[in-house]
Design a protein around this motif. Structure first.
Motif, PDB file in Angstrom:
ATOM      1  N   PRO A  92       0.834  -1.207   0.000  1.00 27.20           N
ATOM      2  CA  PRO A  92       0.000   0.000   0.000  1.00 27.20           C
ATOM      3  C   PRO A  92       0.870   1.259   0.000  1.00 27.20           C
ATOM      4  N   PRO A  93       0.385   2.307  -0.652  1.00 24.31           N
ATOM      5  CA  PRO A  93       1.158   3.557  -0.645  1.00 24.31           C
ATOM      6  C   PRO A  93       1.337   4.069   0.786  1.00 24.31           C
ATOM      7  N   LYS A  94       2.533   4.521   1.083  1.00 19.84           N
ATOM      8  CA  LYS A  94       2.823   5.008   2.435  1.00 19.84           C
ATOM      9  C   LYS A  94       2.012   6.252   2.788  1.00 19.84           C
ATOM     10  N   ASP A  95       1.608   7.018   1.779  1.00 20.89           N
ATOM     11  CA  ASP A  95       0.869   8.244   2.047  1.00 20.89           C
ATOM     12  C   ASP A  95      -0.651   8.058   2.011  1.00 20.89           C
ATOM     13  N   MET A  96      -1.123   6.812   1.839  1.00 20.11           N
ATOM     14  CA  MET A  96      -2.565   6.569   1.830  1.00 20.11           C
ATOM     15  C   MET A  96      -3.116   6.706   3.253  1.00 20.11           C
ATOM     16  N   PRO A  97      -4.155   7.508   3.452  1.00 22.46           N
ATOM     17  CA  PRO A  97      -4.743   7.621   4.787  1.00 22.46           C
ATOM     18  C   PRO A  97      -5.245   6.261   5.289  1.00 22.46           C
ATOM     19  N   GLU A  98      -5.074   6.034   6.581  1.00 22.50           N
ATOM     20  CA  GLU A  98      -5.452   4.748   7.172  1.00 22.50           C
ATOM     21  C   GLU A  98      -6.928   4.428   6.950  1.00 22.50           C
ATOM     22  N   GLU A  99      -7.784   5.438   7.027  1.00 22.77           N
ATOM     23  CA  GLU A  99      -9.220   5.205   6.833  1.00 22.77           C
ATOM     24  C   GLU A  99      -9.510   4.696   5.420  1.00 22.77           C
ATOM     25  N   GLU A 100      -8.828   5.272   4.437  1.00 20.56           N
ATOM     26  CA  GLU A 100      -9.011   4.844   3.048  1.00 20.56           C
ATOM     27  C   GLU A 100      -8.512   3.416   2.863  1.00 20.56           C
ATOM     28  N   PHE A 101      -7.360   3.114   3.441  1.00 23.29           N
ATOM     29  CA  PHE A 101      -6.817   1.765   3.323  1.00 23.29           C
ATOM     30  C   PHE A 101      -7.746   0.752   3.997  1.00 23.29           C
ATOM     31  N   ASN A 102      -8.283   1.090   5.149  1.00 27.44           N
ATOM     32  CA  ASN A 102      -9.219   0.197   5.834  1.00 27.44           C
ATOM     33  C   ASN A 102     -10.487  -0.015   5.015  1.00 27.44           C
ATOM     34  N   ARG A 103     -10.960   1.028   4.327  1.00 23.84           N
ATOM     35  CA  ARG A 103     -12.137   0.897   3.467  1.00 23.84           C
ATOM     36  C   ARG A 103     -11.850  -0.061   2.311  1.00 23.84           C
ATOM     37  N   ILE A 104     -10.696   0.107   1.676  1.00 21.58           N
ATOM     38  CA  ILE A 104     -10.317  -0.769   0.559  1.00 21.58           C
ATOM     39  C   ILE A 104     -10.191  -2.215   1.042  1.00 21.58           C
ATOM     40  N   LYS A 105      -9.584  -2.426   2.208  1.00 18.04           N
ATOM     41  CA  LYS A 105      -9.430  -3.788   2.746  1.00 18.04           C
ATOM     42  C   LYS A 105     -10.783  -4.427   3.017  1.00 18.04           C
ATOM     43  N   ALA A 106     -11.763  -3.662   3.483  1.00 19.00           N
ATOM     44  CA  ALA A 106     -13.095  -4.213   3.742  1.00 19.00           C
ATOM     45  C   ALA A 106     -13.769  -4.648   2.437  1.00 19.00           C
ATOM     46  N   VAL A 107     -13.630  -3.835   1.395  1.00 14.96           N
ATOM     47  CA  VAL A 107     -14.192  -4.199   0.087  1.00 14.96           C
ATOM     48  C   VAL A 107     -13.473  -5.427  -0.465  1.00 14.96           C
ATOM     49  N   GLU A 108     -12.152  -5.463  -0.290  1.00 14.68           N
ATOM     50  CA  GLU A 108     -11.341  -6.614  -0.732  1.00 14.68           C
ATOM     51  C   GLU A 108     -11.788  -7.895  -0.037  1.00 14.68           C
ATOM     52  N   LYS A 109     -12.025  -7.818   1.267  1.00 16.20           N
ATOM     53  CA  LYS A 109     -12.453  -8.995   2.028  1.00 16.20           C
ATOM     54  C   LYS A 109     -13.786  -9.520   1.498  1.00 16.20           C
ATOM     55  N   ALA A 110     -14.737  -8.627   1.264  1.00 16.41           N
ATOM     56  CA  ALA A 110     -16.042  -9.045   0.743  1.00 16.41           C
ATOM     57  C   ALA A 110     -15.891  -9.682  -0.642  1.00 16.41           C
ATOM     58  N   TYR A 111     -15.079  -9.075  -1.504  1.00 16.12           N
ATOM     59  CA  TYR A 111     -14.854  -9.605  -2.855  1.00 16.12           C
ATOM     60  C   TYR A 111     -14.205 -10.984  -2.789  1.00 16.12           C
ATOM     61  N   SER A 112     -13.180 -11.130  -1.957  1.00 15.27           N
ATOM     62  CA  SER A 112     -12.471 -12.413  -1.874  1.00 15.27           C
ATOM     63  C   SER A 112     -13.369 -13.495  -1.280  1.00 15.27           C
ATOM     64  N   GLN A 113     -14.175 -13.135  -0.305  1.00 17.97           N
ATOM     65  CA  GLN A 113     -15.068 -14.140   0.292  1.00 17.97           C
ATOM     66  C   GLN A 113     -16.162 -14.555  -0.685  1.00 17.97           C
ATOM     67  N   ASP A 114     -16.599 -13.640  -1.547  1.00 14.30           N
ATOM     68  CA  ASP A 114     -17.568 -14.002  -2.587  1.00 14.30           C
ATOM     69  C   ASP A 114     -16.948 -15.008  -3.553  1.00 14.30           C
ATOM     70  N   LEU A 115     -15.694 -14.770  -3.967  1.00 11.20           N
ATOM     71  CA  LEU A 115     -15.013 -15.723  -4.854  1.00 11.20           C
ATOM     72  C   LEU A 115     -14.820 -17.067  -4.155  1.00 11.20           C
ATOM     73  N   GLN A 116     -14.551 -17.049  -2.844  1.00  8.77           N
ATOM     74  CA  GLN A 116     -14.397 -18.295  -2.093  1.00  8.77           C
ATOM     75  C   GLN A 116     -15.715 -19.070  -2.075  1.00  8.77           C
ATOM     76  N   LYS A 117     -16.817 -18.388  -1.825  1.00  6.30           N
ATOM     77  CA  LYS A 117     -18.132 -19.038  -1.785  1.00  6.30           C
ATOM     78  C   LYS A 117     -18.503 -19.629  -3.138  1.00  6.30           C
ATOM     79  N   LYS A 118     -18.051 -19.001  -4.226  1.00  5.57           N
ATOM     80  CA  LYS A 118     -18.323 -19.489  -5.581  1.00  5.57           C
ATOM     81  C   LYS A 118     -17.370 -20.619  -5.992  1.00  5.57           C
TER      82      LYS A 118
END
Length: 95
Positions: A11-37
């Motif tokens: 992750p970019p060092k200058d990315m705000p923590e809140e933005e990175f946490n938001r992206i990680k939450a979307v990533e988790k949902a996307y990856s879990q959907d692929l796992q379920k499929k």
């Protein structure tokens, strides 16, 4: 086809923590959907790194690429992709 993939996230060092946490939450949902499929049947963390090893199931290289490109962390990641084939000595393969 099955693929063994190592993903390393930078992750970019200058990315705000809140933005990175938001992206990680979307990533988790996307990856879990692929796992379920059944498209992402296995995932393991690499100890001491922001990395994982995963097994993906895809009908083609293009399908795999689309799945990887759909990852919200894709722009901040590198991938090592290894296509897998059944080993002739695998007793589970039934040959």
């Amino acid at each position: 086809m099955q693929y063994l993939i190592r993903m390393d996230v930078y992750p970019p060092k200058d990315m705000p923590e809140e933005e990175f946490n938001r992206i990680k939450a979307v990533e988790k949902a996307y990856s879990q959907d692929l796992q379920k499929k059944g498209k992402w049947p296995h995932i393991w963390r690499v100890v001491g790194a922001y990395s994982n090893y995963s097994i993906f199931e895809a009908e083609s290289n293009d399908e795999l690429h689309a799945m990887l490109q759909g990852l919200p962390l894709f722009p901040y990641s590198t991938f090592q992709v290894t296509p897998l084939a059944t080993h002739p000595s695998d007793i589970k393969a039934g040959k």
